[in-house]
Design a protein around this motif. Structure first.
Motif, PDB file in Angstrom:
ATOM      1  N   ILE A  28      96.429 -54.486  -9.859  1.00 11.39           N
ATOM      2  CA  ILE A  28      95.766 -55.763 -10.161  1.00 11.39           C
ATOM      3  C   ILE A  28      94.397 -55.819  -9.485  1.00 11.39           C
ATOM      4  O   ILE A  28      93.406 -56.311 -10.064  1.00 11.39           O
ATOM      5  N   LYS A  29      94.326 -55.312  -8.248  1.00 10.09           N
ATOM      6  CA  LYS A  29      93.038 -55.298  -7.544  1.00 10.09           C
ATOM      7  C   LYS A  29      92.022 -54.436  -8.284  1.00 10.09           C
ATOM      8  O   LYS A  29      90.829 -54.770  -8.324  1.00 10.09           O
ATOM      9  N   ARG A  30      92.460 -53.332  -8.876  1.00  8.55           N
ATOM     10  CA  ARG A  30      91.545 -52.481  -9.658  1.00  8.55           C
ATOM     11  C   ARG A  30      90.973 -53.261 -10.840  1.00  8.55           C
ATOM     12  O   ARG A  30      89.782 -53.152 -11.174  1.00  8.55           O
ATOM     13  N   PHE A  31      91.845 -54.023 -11.507  1.00  9.63           N
ATOM     14  CA  PHE A  31      91.356 -54.834 -12.629  1.00  9.63           C
ATOM     15  C   PHE A  31      90.371 -55.893 -12.136  1.00  9.63           C
ATOM     16  O   PHE A  31      89.378 -56.210 -12.824  1.00  9.63           O
ATOM     17  N   GLU A  32      90.658 -56.468 -10.961  1.00  8.02           N
ATOM     18  CA  GLU A  32      89.764 -57.497 -10.432  1.00  8.02           C
ATOM     19  C   GLU A  32      88.404 -56.921 -10.042  1.00  8.02           C
ATOM     20  O   GLU A  32      87.415 -57.660  -9.977  1.00  8.02           O
ATOM     21  N   GLU A  35      87.435 -52.539 -13.163  1.00  8.54           N
ATOM     22  CA  GLU A  35      87.632 -51.164 -13.612  1.00  8.54           C
ATOM     23  C   GLU A  35      88.237 -51.182 -15.021  1.00  8.54           C
ATOM     24  O   GLU A  35      89.046 -52.034 -15.362  1.00  8.54           O
ATOM     25  N   ARG A  36      87.830 -50.210 -15.803  1.00 13.25           N
ATOM     26  CA  ARG A  36      88.346 -50.141 -17.172  1.00 13.25           C
ATOM     27  C   ARG A  36      89.796 -49.622 -17.162  1.00 13.25           C
ATOM     28  O   ARG A  36      90.197 -48.855 -16.291  1.00 13.25           O
ATOM     29  N   THR A  37      90.542 -50.055 -18.174  1.00 17.63           N
ATOM     30  CA  THR A  37      91.954 -49.656 -18.271  1.00 17.63           C
ATOM     31  C   THR A  37      92.085 -48.145 -18.398  1.00 17.63           C
ATOM     32  O   THR A  37      92.975 -47.537 -17.784  1.00 17.63           O
ATOM     33  N   CYS A  38      91.239 -47.523 -19.202  1.00 12.27           N
ATOM     34  CA  CYS A  38      91.338 -46.080 -19.399  1.00 12.27           C
ATOM     35  C   CYS A  38      91.062 -45.314 -18.104  1.00 12.27           C
ATOM     36  O   CYS A  38      91.682 -44.283 -17.830  1.00 12.27           O
ATOM     37  N   ASP A  39      90.116 -45.864 -17.253  1.00 14.84           N
ATOM     38  CA  ASP A  39      89.826 -45.206 -15.988  1.00 14.84           C
ATOM     39  C   ASP A  39      91.008 -45.317 -15.026  1.00 14.84           C
ATOM     40  O   ASP A  39      91.337 -44.363 -14.315  1.00 14.84           O
ATOM     41  N   ILE A  40      91.645 -46.495 -15.017  1.00 18.97           N
ATOM     42  CA  ILE A  40      92.820 -46.671 -14.141  1.00 18.97           C
ATOM     43  C   ILE A  40      93.952 -45.754 -14.597  1.00 18.97           C
ATOM     44  O   ILE A  40      94.675 -45.174 -13.776  1.00 18.97           O
ATOM     45  N   ALA A  43      93.304 -42.264 -13.455  1.00 18.78           N
ATOM     46  CA  ALA A  43      93.429 -42.139 -12.002  1.00 18.78           C
ATOM     47  C   ALA A  43      94.874 -42.212 -11.535  1.00 18.78           C
ATOM     48  O   ALA A  43      95.262 -41.525 -10.576  1.00 18.78           O
ATOM     49  N   THR A  44      95.677 -43.019 -12.172  1.00 19.84           N
ATOM     50  CA  THR A  44      97.058 -43.229 -11.697  1.00 19.84           C
ATOM     51  C   THR A  44      98.095 -42.475 -12.509  1.00 19.84           C
ATOM     52  O   THR A  44      99.237 -42.325 -12.069  1.00 19.84           O
ATOM     53  N   GLY A  45      97.748 -42.047 -13.738  1.00 19.47           N
ATOM     54  CA  GLY A  45      98.727 -41.388 -14.599  1.00 19.47           C
ATOM     55  C   GLY A  45      99.689 -42.352 -15.269  1.00 19.47           C
ATOM     56  O   GLY A  45     100.734 -41.944 -15.778  1.00 19.47           O
ATOM     57  N   ILE A  46      99.342 -43.640 -15.273  1.00 16.15           N
ATOM     58  CA  ILE A  46     100.192 -44.674 -15.884  1.00 16.15           C
ATOM     59  C   ILE A  46      99.670 -44.982 -17.280  1.00 16.15           C
ATOM     60  O   ILE A  46      98.444 -45.030 -17.497  1.00 16.15           O
ATOM     61  N   LYS A  47     100.587 -45.225 -18.209  1.00 13.95           N
ATOM     62  CA  LYS A  47     100.178 -45.543 -19.575  1.00 13.95           C
ATOM     63  C   LYS A  47      99.377 -46.832 -19.616  1.00 13.95           C
ATOM     64  O   LYS A  47      99.618 -47.763 -18.833  1.00 13.95           O
ATOM     65  N   SER A  49      99.402 -49.163 -21.858  1.00 11.10           N
ATOM     66  CA  SER A  49     100.211 -50.337 -22.225  1.00 11.10           C
ATOM     67  C   SER A  49     100.906 -50.922 -21.005  1.00 11.10           C
ATOM     68  O   SER A  49     101.018 -52.156 -20.867  1.00 11.10           O
ATOM     69  N   THR A  50     101.361 -50.062 -20.085  1.00  9.49           N
ATOM     70  CA  THR A  50     102.008 -50.545 -18.861  1.00  9.49           C
ATOM     71  C   THR A  50     100.993 -51.241 -17.963  1.00  9.49           C
ATOM     72  O   THR A  50     101.286 -52.295 -17.361  1.00  9.49           O
ATOM     73  N   LEU A  51      99.808 -50.670 -17.885  1.00  9.48           N
ATOM     74  CA  LEU A  51      98.764 -51.288 -17.073  1.00  9.48           C
ATOM     75  C   LEU A  51      98.399 -52.664 -17.604  1.00  9.48           C
ATOM     76  O   LEU A  51      98.213 -53.623 -16.837  1.00  9.48           O
ATOM     77  N   ARG A  52      98.289 -52.783 -18.921  1.00  6.65           N
ATOM     78  CA  ARG A  52      97.944 -54.083 -19.502  1.00  6.65           C
ATOM     79  C   ARG A  52      99.050 -55.111 -19.262  1.00  6.65           C
ATOM     80  O   ARG A  52      98.776 -56.302 -19.059  1.00  6.65           O
TER      81      ARG A  52
END
Length: 619
Positions: A28-32, A35-40, A43-47, A49-52
């Motif tokens: 959540i802090k990355r989104f705040e 940072e773009r979803t694709c970059d996160i 960086a994290t290896g998470i899909k 859709s899960t990030l959103r």
């Protein structure tokens, strides 16, 4: 269609990744930080859709962290509403029971209907989550229950109408090219019968403390009918029931039931039953063609249900199968054009008549007692009689949509018109029983509920397999049935029963002032009892002791002038004594015994004087 025991287990080798509350807060802090979803994701290896999903639930996640509810939300677990899970379970059973491949729009409508019923029955309907039956849900449902072959089309209805209009022309062209006659064209169709189901307003019978009811899992039968386009040949119905050896059929040879009896776990037609049944139908149809001086060249039109495998077309090279287009059964299939509806009306009519006979008069059972006594054997008997009630003209008229140029117009035998008459008759019979509130609408509703489209309540009963042993008259009796010998008619009791009936018939003749009436009734009963009389005579003939003279041939003594020397055991030639008198019966018997002494001794018996006397006495 492959076996579908239930939803597929999740996983298939990879586990769902879970995140702690701290990991979610870091995302959540990355989104705040914009940072773009694709970059996160990189960086994290998470899909993504899960990030959103984590981003959209940021407020709830922060609230849970602030209130200390970390023990509850330590893992991210998606919980599907129980109503949706139950709806999918019932929907899978409904799809398995459908007669043909079902398109998305039809499945969507049924899913919404089941979900609405479940929501209405929920303790707090307002708290039940909404359900839209979206395309995404449908894809997941197919994956969970392994329904990979279900069509996904939004234009199914118009395609069905178009196919229904074009298909009859294809069939008529085939008939003209191959030279089929109406006697050589057949249609087969299945339906469902609930043999203990009655109109809703008959459930509360006047004078009864309890209500008439049924269990979908117990009294459900699948019945397959078949007949040719001329209506001249009605094949024996096929009954598929959930039990291989029901108690009501204990000791009965199933081949004598008047139907082809088959078993499947849910009482549905299966591909194997279909193959076996058609293998039995072919000799019957071939014999019919031979009797009519027709070539054994048959055209069978049948729907494309999953229980009708394409391999049946390979059973006999002289039989051609043509499968109806998808979802056109109700539009053009001949037996669905009023014939099966008329059969069900006849079935209901005969059921009411049976109920009237059982509950009418004095010192008779109540309607509830009769309904508990109704079993699969009684249902089969009614099915046979109701199918016989369907006329040849009605069967012929039902082909008008499929073969409009070949069917004669029998307006008086229109199935819909006959159905109206039988329906009115059923209402009158229901009121005779005591169901005074029954109207035409109740009979129509009942016949609709006999359709293949199961209600949510029926699906739940089938899924749960409700069994109450104390109420069930029709339970499996597999062990006893396998050991039990066929039923036997005791000869002495059969003789006594026929004697009593004959005395009662004689009483009718002696006391009825209407001689014509008594003659018709007595003659009819005696004619129907003739098979039992023949059976009794045959048993008496076999049981009667046979006389000894069937093993011997009588030889008279010759006169002196015709006599020849008799062989002697001493080696000397002897002559028969001279006698002017004709031989007596006793001397004949004695001579016979002497001449056959070798035979008698070979059997361990030597004739004596008493044997000769017995011979003379018995002639």
């Amino acid at each position: 269609m492959s076996k579908r025991p239930g939803p597929k287990p999740s996983g298939h080798g990879c586990k769902r990744k879970t995140f702690s509350i701290e990991e979610k807060l870091e995302i959540i802090k990355r989104f705040e930080r914009n940072e773009r979803t694709c970059d996160i994701a990189r960086a994290t290896g998470i899909k993504e859709s899960t990030l959103r999903a984590i981003r959209d639930n940021a407020v709830k996640i922060k609230e849970m962290f602030m209130t200390g509810r970390t023990t509850i939300s330590a893992k991210s677990v998606r919980i599907r509403p129980k109503e949706i899970a139950e709806m999918e379970r019932l929907l899978s059973i409904w799809i398995e029971g459908k007669k043909s491949s079902t398109p998305f729009l039809t499945i969507k409508g049924k899913a919404l209907s089941i979900y609405a019923d479940l929501k209405r029955k929920s303790p707090n309907p307002a708290e039940v989550a909404p359900f839209r039956a979206s395309c995404g849900w449908f894809s997941g449902f197919k994956h969970r229950y392994n329904f990979q072959n279900l069509p996904f089309s939004s234009e199914a209805a118009s395609a069905e109408q178009k196919a229904a209009k074009e298909f009859p022309a294809v069939i008529q062209k085939l008939i003209k090219e191959e030279g089929y006659t109406l006697d050589q064209i057949f249609n087969f169709d299945e339906t469902i019968i609930y043999y203990k189901r009655m109109p809703r307003r008959t459930y509360n019978l006047k004078g009864e403390k309890h209500a008439l009811g049924h269990k979908a899992s117990k009294d459900r039968l699948t019945v397959l009918f078949g007949a040719n386009a001329s209506g001249d040949l009605k094949l024996k119905p096929v009954v598929v029931y959930r039990s291989d050896n029901p108690r009501a059929l204990k000791g009965i040879i199933k081949a004598s039931l008047g139907v082809h009896y088959r078993y499947s776990k849910k009482g549905w037609m299966t591909a194997q039953i279909c193959i076996d049944i058609f293998a039995e139908f072919f000799p019957v149809i071939e014999y019919y063609c031979k009797k009519k001086n027709l070539a054994f060249k048959i055209l069978i039109i049948i729907d494309n249900a999953p229980s009708h495998p394409p391999t049946i077309a390979e059973l006999n090279p002289k039989v051609k199968f043509v499968f109806l287009p998808q979802e056109t059964t109700s539009l053009i299939q001949p037996l669905d054009q009023g014939v099966i509806a008329l059969f069900k009306a006849y079935y209901l009519k005969r059921t009411f008549k049976m109920l009237i006979a059982a509950t009418g008069g004095e010192n008779v059972e109540t309607a509830i007692a009769f309904w508990k006594r109704v079993n699969i054997k009684m249902a089969i008997d009614i099915i046979v009689e109701a199918w016989n009630d369907v006329t040849k003209e009605c069967l012929h008229r039902a082909w008008k949509k499929m073969l409009p140029n070949l069917i004669h117009d029998f307006e008086e035998f229109e199935p819909s018109e006959q159905f109206k008459k039988i329906k009115a008759n059923c209402v009158d019979l229901a009121k005779q029983v005591g169901f005074e509130e029954v109207e035409d609408e109740d009979i129509e509703e009942l016949l609709e509920r006999h359709s293949n489209d199961l209600s949510t309540e029926d699906l739940q009963k089938l899924a749960d397999g409700q069994v109450e042993a104390d109420d069930e008259e029709d339970d499996d009796d597999d062990n006893d049935s396998q050991k039990a010998a066929p039923r036997q008619l005791d000869t002495s009791q059969l003789s006594g029963v026929l004697s009593v009936i004959e005395k009662q018939l004689q009483w009718l003749e002696d006391n009825d002032y209407n001689a014509e009436r008594s003659r018709i009734v007595v003659h009819g009963i005696r004619t129907n009892l003739e098979p039992y009389r023949q059976l009794l005579c045959e048993r008496r003939r076999l049981a009667k002791q046979q006389k000894l003279d069937i093993y011997f041939k009588l030889i008279q003594k010759r006169r002196v002038e015709d006599s020849e020397p008799y062989p002697s055991t001493s080696g000397l030639t002897t002559s028969s004594p001279v006698s002017e008198k004709p031989p007596s019966s006793t001397s004949q018997a004695a001579t016979l015994c002497m001449k056959t002494s070798d035979l008698c001794q070979g059997k361990g018996h030597i004739c004596s004087t008493s044997d000769a006397e017995l011979w003379e006495e018995n002639g």
